[in-house]
Each structure stands twice: as structure tokens, then as C-alpha cells.
Enzyme design. Structure first.
Site, PDB file in Angstrom:
ATOM      1  N   ASP A 344      -1.302 -23.903  27.307  1.00 36.16           N
ATOM      2  CA  ASP A 344      -1.572 -25.515  26.889  1.00 36.16           C
ATOM      3  C   ASP A 344      -2.866 -25.286  26.135  1.00 36.16           C
ATOM      4  O   ASP A 344      -3.528 -24.227  25.932  1.00 36.16           O
ATOM      5  CB  ASP A 344      -2.031 -26.272  28.164  1.00 36.16           C
ATOM      6  CG  ASP A 344      -1.861 -27.584  27.877  1.00 36.16           C
ATOM      7  OD1 ASP A 344      -0.923 -28.536  27.996  1.00 36.16           O
ATOM      8  OD2 ASP A 344      -2.674 -28.438  27.191  1.00 36.16           O
ATOM      9  N   VAL A 401       5.571 -30.518  24.010  1.00 36.41           N
ATOM     10  CA  VAL A 401       4.165 -31.102  23.827  1.00 36.41           C
ATOM     11  C   VAL A 401       4.628 -32.771  23.594  1.00 36.41           C
ATOM     12  O   VAL A 401       5.793 -32.879  23.731  1.00 36.41           O
ATOM     13  CB  VAL A 401       3.342 -30.674  22.452  1.00 36.41           C
ATOM     14  CG1 VAL A 401       3.304 -29.146  22.772  1.00 36.41           C
ATOM     15  CG2 VAL A 401       4.321 -30.556  21.216  1.00 36.41           C
ATOM     16  N   HIS A 451      16.747 -30.276  25.573  1.00 39.86           N
ATOM     17  CA  HIS A 451      16.341 -31.451  26.188  1.00 39.86           C
ATOM     18  C   HIS A 451      16.526 -31.619  27.697  1.00 39.86           C
ATOM     19  O   HIS A 451      17.486 -31.671  28.232  1.00 39.86           O
ATOM     20  CB  HIS A 451      17.130 -32.704  25.536  1.00 39.86           C
ATOM     21  CG  HIS A 451      16.718 -33.894  25.889  1.00 39.86           C
ATOM     22  ND1 HIS A 451      17.355 -34.928  26.155  1.00 39.86           N
ATOM     23  CD2 HIS A 451      15.487 -34.538  26.823  1.00 39.86           C
ATOM     24  CE1 HIS A 451      16.782 -36.108  26.576  1.00 39.86           C
ATOM     25  NE2 HIS A 451      15.575 -35.594  26.931  1.00 39.86           N
TER      26      HIS A 451
END
Length: 715
Positions: A344, A401, A451
Site C-alpha cells: 500500500d 486499488v 474480479h
């Protein structure tokens, strides 16, 4: 060799003891198909005719014992007339009864999974010895039926009605220690000692030390419960199980009714009761849909397995963007054995991601599903980082993100320069075009969509999205990694919303039309939950997030303006403007409060009616059936379009995507099977009745052609 077939052999071991071995040639598992049943009949007749045989051990030549009936074969039988199906069932059951009636002791040596007919075979034996690596169970209720090879007869007489009801109604696999505790098996031993233990047991029965006939007798008689005990056991169980299963899944309660009806009969008459009830269930739409789902799932697994041949092994993964989604992906990867870097841009994101993974792990430890040592091992498999320093050895990167194309493109282009040339990049996006994102990359052939659905640890589906330039290697590797993570991957082609969201938003579109027609959203939720959805559309929108839904709606409207664009403002617009974002900020269609355990609980919030007032354009009288049709027709038609457009390759994949991805009611089988259950021609006529609601309700030309020709999606 005393008997030799393609599925079963009988050979002499020692001292008159023989081994009846299941080992179906050309298959990785043993299953009861017509061939196996016929050979079992012949093998039993051969043993019966040989006076030199003193005892029989039943074993398996494979890693599993027997996985059950070959449902692909038996599903055709369910189309037969009732009387013919009952007769066929009783004929098959006679084989098990003849085995049970052999004039010599029998032992089942259960080396691996014994499910359904596999366990029923074992129940027909006098004794059962189980490996510590094995599991047994009767999972038929998950297919909308109940055990049909004597399971409802023998199991209650062996382990008691209460235990048998629990096993049959739950349909779960049972561990050796649990099986031993209730008396379903007589011994549990290490795998390497199984054969010796079975041999020792049969010798003691042959010698007369153990009275096998006395052991067998209770299975042949009526259930040993008096009238009061029966009433207490069965009536209580029916009420409890009906509450657990719900009205759309009749099999568990029907199983209890069958055990109750047969309680005062001996074996043969009880088997007749079982057969009659079994046939009744096999003809229900729930059974047909659930069996269809099972077959679809098998097709999915076969398609995913085909990618294994070219897939690259993912030994080290990475996720970009920690937070709750990134933490969930990291947890899933590490807990299934693939170490993962979690990157991150700030410490807060890292802390949030680690907290999510730790919370999930602690939950498993608290429930006894994981040891503390295993938890530590999994946490060690998640390496948090603020830099790309260790990305040189990563095989696959999942980008997770914010759902913004420019941000995603920038992050993907950045990481592409930090990894190996053959590293696969996968974007966890729910709506953004993979081909669009690929334009930012130097190696678009290494890029796919991946996904995940939220919450990651609970939702079984992963959509693997093929962009215009995605290579088969990239697709195959991502499919294999998803499988390794314990997920069910479906490969879909690129379009706005891919498969699941493209189909979901027309459903939400139908909901928006209903609210704007003055229909109470609480009523809509109740009706759709009764229809079989795990939650109604208003509650689902709150859980997804009103802001997420608002963004997704706009993406879909841009992609399919002919039918998904609505110039009028709708419920989602006014809620979004009022900053009622759903569960995430405590108010959406409903308000949310924390219960005693800290879990979010929805409560009514009358103030939302004022917020919704500007988008209620009329007060239209609609029936409950209308509500279902306003909601379901757009969803079903968009699924048809996805199949016609080649977004998804097969009807099976389309239906499984909806069941796994958005909780489409399993007992209805999926959108395309739902159309089949109505009839394609009847569905087209139904949709035409709602044509005034807009293009979402207009059947395609191809669907009209199918209706005209009497075709269906599933044969």
C-alpha cells in the site's frame, strides 16, 4: 480371481475370506453407475453360490471409497414415469439387500470418502472399519433428493433416529471420530492399518467370537422406538429442520417424514416407503434445479482444469492496495498456501489489510477450524510492504486499488516496470474495461481481469476477464491461481460489468422502476426474499454501498444506453445525494445499528420516505407476481444477451456465475434454467406483457426464435 469385471473384482485372500474391490476402470473415482450396479449384482450372486467363502471384505482400489451415484447417468432416469422409477429403485436396492443377506459376515474397509451410495454400500455390511483419512456422509439433500439406496432405512436403525436425522438432513461429510461416536463405524484406524484391521475383524466374526447375525438384525427390523418416542423424535425434528431449510428446500423434511413412515416396518417394506418418497422428490423443480447446478458445477471444474496444461505455477503473489479487499485477498492466498506481498502507499492501508486478515484468522481459530500455529503460519505468508523492493520474484500481481480507471492505469503501469517480463498482472475491477486499462501497459498480453466478490473469504466466484490482448497463458495462470485460492473461476470476455454486474444492474433497474411507481421497498424486499434471494434488492444495495451502486449504474448506462440509461432520477440518485450510502455509514434504504455482538443490524427508518418522495412519479397497483416479474425479467434477459454476445461461453457458466456471484436462488438453478422452468415461449410471452416498461423487458430476436422452435437452454 473369483469374479472380474470393469468396476468390481472378487479375489480370495486367506482362509475362505474374499475381497470385493471397487475399482472402476478409466475413472479417477468409484461411483455407482449402471455398470457398477450390474457388476455388484453379479459379484454378490457369485459369492452367494460359492460355499467355500466364509467372509467378505469390501474395499476400494482408489484413494476414495465410493463418491456416490453417477448423477449424470441417473438424472435421465428421473424423467421416467413414477411407477417405472420406483421399480428401478427397488431393483437396485435388492442388490444391496442381497449383499446384506449373505450367509457370511461382511466388513467394509473405508479408506477414503464414502458419500451417498458409497456410504449406503457400507451400511449394508455388518461391520465398518474407517481410515483416519476418510469421511462419510449422505449429501443427497443438497441435490434436492434424499438417500435412495437404503440410507433412510439402515442409518436410523444403526445409529438411532436422532443421529440419522441430523446426518441426513444436514447432508454434511462426517469425520471418523464423529462416525465412531454415534456408532456409524465400528473402528477407526490409521490408513496403513486398515486392511489388517478389516481382516482381523472378519476373522473374529468367522470364528464366532463376534456374532455378525446379531449385529445385522436391527437393520432388518422396525425402528426400536415406541409410539411416544417416535412422536417426540420426528415431530420436533420436522419443525426444527423445516425452519432451517425453509419452504423452498423440501428434501430434508421429506427425509424425516420417510423415516417416520417406515419406522414400524421391517427393512423390505421400509425400502418401498423410501423408494416412493425418493421418486416424489426427484420430480420436484427444486431437485431438477439443484441437480442441474451440480452438473453445471462439474462442467465448470472441467473447464477450469483444462487450463492447467498451460498455466504457470504461481509460487509468489502480490496484491496492490491493502485495505479490507486487499487484506481479504491476502488472507485467501496465504491461507491456501501461496505467500503474498501486500503493498500500500501508507501505513494506515497496511494496518487495515493486516487487521482484516487477522480478524478472519482469529475467527477460524475461535471456531476450532484452525490451530494457533496454523494461524501464525498464514500470517507469516502475508508480507506487508510500502515499496516494490521484493516484487522482482512475484509471479502474479492482483491490483486492488480504488475503482477509478486513471488511478488503476497509473498503478498498473508503475508495477509493470518492477516485475519480471512474464509476471501476470490482474486487475480486481468490477466494472472497468480490461482492454481500456491494458492501454497503459507495455505487455498487455500479460494482463487480465480478476474480479473478486466481497467478502472475499465467503464468496466462491472469481470472474477472470479476457481483454482484447490477454494471452491464453495469462488467462490459464489466473484461473489456476484462483482455483488454488479455493475459488470457482469463470472466464468471461470484456464488456461493461462483465457477466455478474452486467446482469445485476438490470435487476436493480427493475427495482428502481418499482420504487418510482410507488411500491414500498420493504414489500419488494420481502417478496424477493420469499422468491429465494438471500436478501432483497434494497438491503442488497445498502450492503453493496449506494455510492458503489451509483457509480456502477452510471458505467452500465454509458455502456448500454439503449436499455440501461434512464433520464429520470431514481432512488439511488436521491439516496446518494442525501449521503445515505448504506451499511457503510449507517443509513441507506434502512438504518443500521450494532447488535450486542457488534454486528450491523438493519432497522426501519421512516425518514427515508421523505428522501424518496421526489422520485415517486406515480402510484401503480402491482401484485406480488408483478413485482417478481419486474425484477426477474430484466435480469434473465440480460443473462440471455451475455450468452448471445459471447461474454460467457455456456449456459452452465452463466447460471453458475449468478448463483456463486450474487446468490441467485440455487433451488431455481440460475437465470437460464429459470427461463427453461417457465418455458422459453411462455417466458417470451410474459416479457411481452411488460414491454411498456422499456427495452430491458424486450426479448432478443434469437430468444424469440428459440421460443418459436420449442428450444431450451438445457436439454
Amino acid at each position: 480371481m473369483i469374479y472380474e469385471g470393469k468396476a468390481i473384482t472378487v479375489k480370495a485372500l486367506e482362509s475362505g475370506i474374499v475381497e470385493l474391490k471397487f475399482d472402476l476402470k478409466g475413472e479417477s473415482v468409484n461411483k455407482f453407475n449402471r455398470l457398477t450396479l450390474n457388476e455388484l449384482r453379479q459379484a454378490v450372486d457369485t459369492i452367494k453360490a460359492d460355499a467355500s467363502i466364509k467372509g467378505v471384505i469390501v474395499s476400494s482400489g482408489k484413494d476414495v471409497f465410493i463418491v456416490g451415484a453417477d448423477i449424470t447417468e441417473f438424472v435421465d432416469n428421473f424423467k421416467l414415469p413414477d411407477a417405472e422409477l420406483v421399480a428401478g429403485n427397488l431393483e437396485a436396492n435388492k442388490i444391496f439387500s442381497d449383499f446384506e443377506d449373505l450367509n457370511v459376515p461382511t466388513v467394509a474397509a473405508i479408506n477414503g470418502i464414502a458419500l451417498g451410495g458409497g456410504l449406503e454400500m457400507c451400511l449394508a455390511a455388518d461391520y465398518r472399519v474407517m481410515s483416519t483419512k476418510a469421511k462419510i456422509g449422505l449429501p443427497e439433500v443438497k441435490l434436492g433428493i434424499y438417500p435412495g439406496f437404503g440410507g433412510t432405512v439402515r442409518l436410523p436403525r444403526l445409529i438411532g433416529a436422532d443421529n440419522a436425522i441430523e446426518w441426513i438432513a444436514a447432508g454434511k461429510e462426517n469425520r471418523p471420530e464423529d462416525a465412531l461416536k454415534v456408532g456409524a463405524v465400528d473402528a477407526v484406524v490409521a490408513p496403513e492399518k486398515l486392511q489388517d484391521a478389516a481382516l482381523e475383524l472378519i476373522k473374529r466374526a468367522v470364528s464366532g467370537e463376534f456374532d455378525y447375525k446379531a449385529k445385522r438384525q436391527p437393520k432388518l427390523e422396525k425402528l426400536r422406538l415406541n409410539a411416544i418416542e417416535q412422536m417426540m423424535a420426528f415431530e420436533t425434528a420436522k419443525g426444527f429442520v423445516a425452519g432451517q431449510a425453509g419452504p423452498n428446500y423440501p428434501a430434508p423434511v421429506e427425509a424425516i417424514k420417510t423415516i417416520q413412515k417406515a419406522a414400524n416396518f421391517g427393512r423390505d417394506k421400509a425400502l418401498e416407503v423410501e423408494a416412493a418418497g425418493f421418486v416424489k422428490l426427484a420430480k420436484t423443480s427444486a431437485a431438477q434445479s439443484l441437480i442441474g447446478l451440480f452438473l453445471n458445477d462439474q462442467e465448470l471444474k472441467k473447464k477450469a482444469k483444462a487450463y492447467d496444461e498451460i498455466a504457470k505455477d504461481v509460487k509468489q503473489a502480490a496484491v496492490l492496495g491493502a485495505g479490507i479487499m486487499g487484506g481479504g485477498i491476502a488472507y485467501q492466498s496465504a491461507s491456501k498456501g501461496t505467500p503474498i506481498l501486500m503493498k500500500d502507499i501508507n501505513e494506515h492501508g497496511i494496518e487495515q489489510g493486516l487487521a482484516e486478515a487477522a480478524k478472519l484468522l482469529v475467527g477460524r481459530v475461535d471456531k476450532g477450524r484452525m490451530t494457533a500455529a496454523k494461524m501464525a503460519e498464514v500470517l507469516n505468508g502475508i508480507r506487508p510492504t510500502l515499496s516494490y523492493g521484493d516484487f522482482g520474484h512475484v509471479d502474479l500481481v492482483v491490483e486492488a486499488v480504488v475503482e477509478n480507471p486513471k488511478v488503476k492505469q497509473a498503478v498498473l503501469a508503475e508495477v509493470e516496470d518492477k516485475v519480471k517480463e512474464d509476471t501476470i498482472l490482474a486487475s480486481n475491477t468490477s466494472t472497468i474495461s480490461i482492454s481500456l486499462l491494458a492501454k497503459a501497459l507495455k505487455r498487455p498480453e500479460n494482463f487480465v481481469g480478476m474480479h473478486f466478490f466481497n467478502p472475499v473469504h465467503m464468496m466462491p466466484l472469481v470472474e477472470v476477464i479476457r481483454g482484447e490482448k490477454s494471452s491464453e497463458l495469462a488467462i490459464a495462470t489466473t484461473v489456476a491461481y484462483a482455483k488454488k485460492m479455493g475459488k470457482n473461476p469463470i472466464v468471461v470476455n470484456d464488456c461493461p460489468g462483465f457477466l455478474v454486474n452486467r446482469v445485476l444492474f438490470p435487476y436493480f433497474g427493475g427495482f428502481a422502476k418499482l420504487v418510482s411507481a410507488g411500491v414500498d421497498f420493504v414489500r419488494i424486499d420481502k417478496i424477493m426474499e420469499k422468491f429465494g434471494w438471500p436478501m432483497g434488492p434494497a438491503y442488497l444495495m445498502d450492503v453493496v454501498g449506494i455510492d458503489t451502486g451509483h457509480h456502477g449504474r452510471d458505467v452500465m448506462a454509458e455502456g448500454f444506453p439503449d436499455r440501461m440509461k434512464d433520464d429520470r432520477r431514481s432512488a439511488i440518485d436521491v439516496l446518494y445525494e442525501a449521503k445515505r450510502l448504506g451499511q457503510k455509514n449507517g443509513k441507506g434504504f434502512y438504518a443500521y445499528e450494532a447488535d450486542k455482538k457488534g454486528k450491523q443490524k438493519k432497522v426501519a427508518d421512516p425518514s427515508v420516505l421523505e428522501v424518496l418522495k421526489p422520485i415517486v412519479y406515480e402510484q401503480r397497483e402491482v401484485t406480488d407476481e408483478d413485482i417478481i416479474n419486474w425484477m426477474m425479467i430484466p435480469l434473465c434477459l440480460e443473462t440471455v444477451r451475455c450468452l448471445e454476445d459471447g461474454i460467457v461461453e455456456t449456459a452452465a457458466e452463466a447460471d453458475m456465475g449468478l448463483v456463486y456471484g450474487i446468490g441467485f436462488p440455487p433451488f431455481r438453478g440460475g437465470a437460464l434454467r429459470y427461463i427453461d422452468s417457465i418455458g422459453v415461449a411462455e417466458f417470451v410471452a410474459l416479457a411481452d406483457q411488460y414491454a411498456d416498461l422499456g427495452a430491458l423487458y424486450h426479448p432478443t430476436a434469437k430468444l424469440r426464435e428459440m421460443a418459436k422452435n420449442g428450444q431450451s437452454f438445457f436439454g
